[in-house]
Scaffold this active site. Structure first.
Site, mmCIF file in Angstrom:
data_model
loop_
_atom_site.group_PDB
_atom_site.id
_atom_site.type_symbol
_atom_site.label_atom_id
_atom_site.label_comp_id
_atom_site.label_asym_id
_atom_site.label_seq_id
_atom_site.Cartn_x
_atom_site.Cartn_y
_atom_site.Cartn_z
ATOM 1 N N CYS A 68 -0.040 4.529 1.627
ATOM 2 C CA CYS A 68 -0.357 3.232 1.255
ATOM 3 C C CYS A 68 0.624 2.785 0.579
ATOM 4 C CB CYS A 68 -1.760 3.035 0.770
ATOM 5 S SG CYS A 68 -2.166 3.882 -0.767
ATOM 6 N N HIS A 69 1.421 3.375 -0.188
ATOM 7 C CA HIS A 69 2.506 2.900 -1.170
ATOM 8 C C HIS A 69 3.553 2.327 -0.209
ATOM 9 C CE1 HIS A 69 3.778 7.096 -0.732
ATOM 10 N NE2 HIS A 69 5.097 6.583 -0.571
#
Length: 187
Positions: free
Chosen positions: A157-158
């Site tokens: 998700c980064h």
């Protein structure tokens, strides 16, 4: 005395796992972005947590949502720990681990299952991810799905940024997100 206790604990965890009594195994690993708690069920990796979340709080939540049968156990998480070490050393670009999605459902799960489609060293905007999952108007919901991702780092998700290129939020904090993107050559 400490060695004896460590041996007893390791033996207890191994026996509990062999008897099917260990529902959630966990261990804490060091990383360049701080200590990470890894937790796994027999199905797979169920949680990666940052120290800032409070490891005791995370374990309490796992006990409430999955099972109170939780023990520290390195064996079940050895491969995950090795893959994380390799990732942080620049030797791994994707993770090959069984994932337990018990903590996510619905649209959040749909988004989280597509996050590994964002290649190492690349980023996408929340809007692009919404498009990827087939719901282009769900930009805020994509943000929520990223914010509640129970597998940060492993499920990347980064790699999701604001449309203007800003970092957006991150469970591990802005510095951790920036460090991961820098490691991957995406920042």
């Amino acid at each position: 005395m400490t060695d004896d206790l460590t041996t007893l604990h390791t033996d207890l965890a191994a026996r509990a796992d062999a008897a099917g009594l260990l529902d959630v195994a966990y261990r804490i690993v060091d990383s360049p972005i701080g200590a990470l708690l890894l937790a796994a069920t027999p199905t797979g990796l169920v949680r990666v947590a940052f120290e800032r979340e409070g490891f005791d709080d995370v374990l309490d939540a796992l006990a409430a949502k999955i099972s109170p049968r939780i023990l520290a156990s390195s064996e079940r998480l050895a491969i995950a720990a090795t893959q994380l070490d390799d990732y942080f050393a620049g030797r791994r670009r994707h993770f090959d681990l069984p994932i337990d999605h018990t903590l996510s459902s619905g649209f959040r799960l749909d988004v989280q299952r597509h996050l590994p489609d964002i290649d190492y060293g690349h980023t996408m905007s929340y809007a692009q991810v919404a498009e990827l999952v087939g719901n282009p108007k769900a930009v805020r919901a994509v943000g929520t799905a990223c914010a509640t991702n129970p597998h940060p780092v492993v499920v990347p998700c980064h790699r999701v940024l604001r449309a203007d290129g800003g970092l957006g939020g991150y469970l591990g904090g802005a510095e951790a997100k920036r460090a991961l993107l820098t490691l991957e050559g995406a920042a």
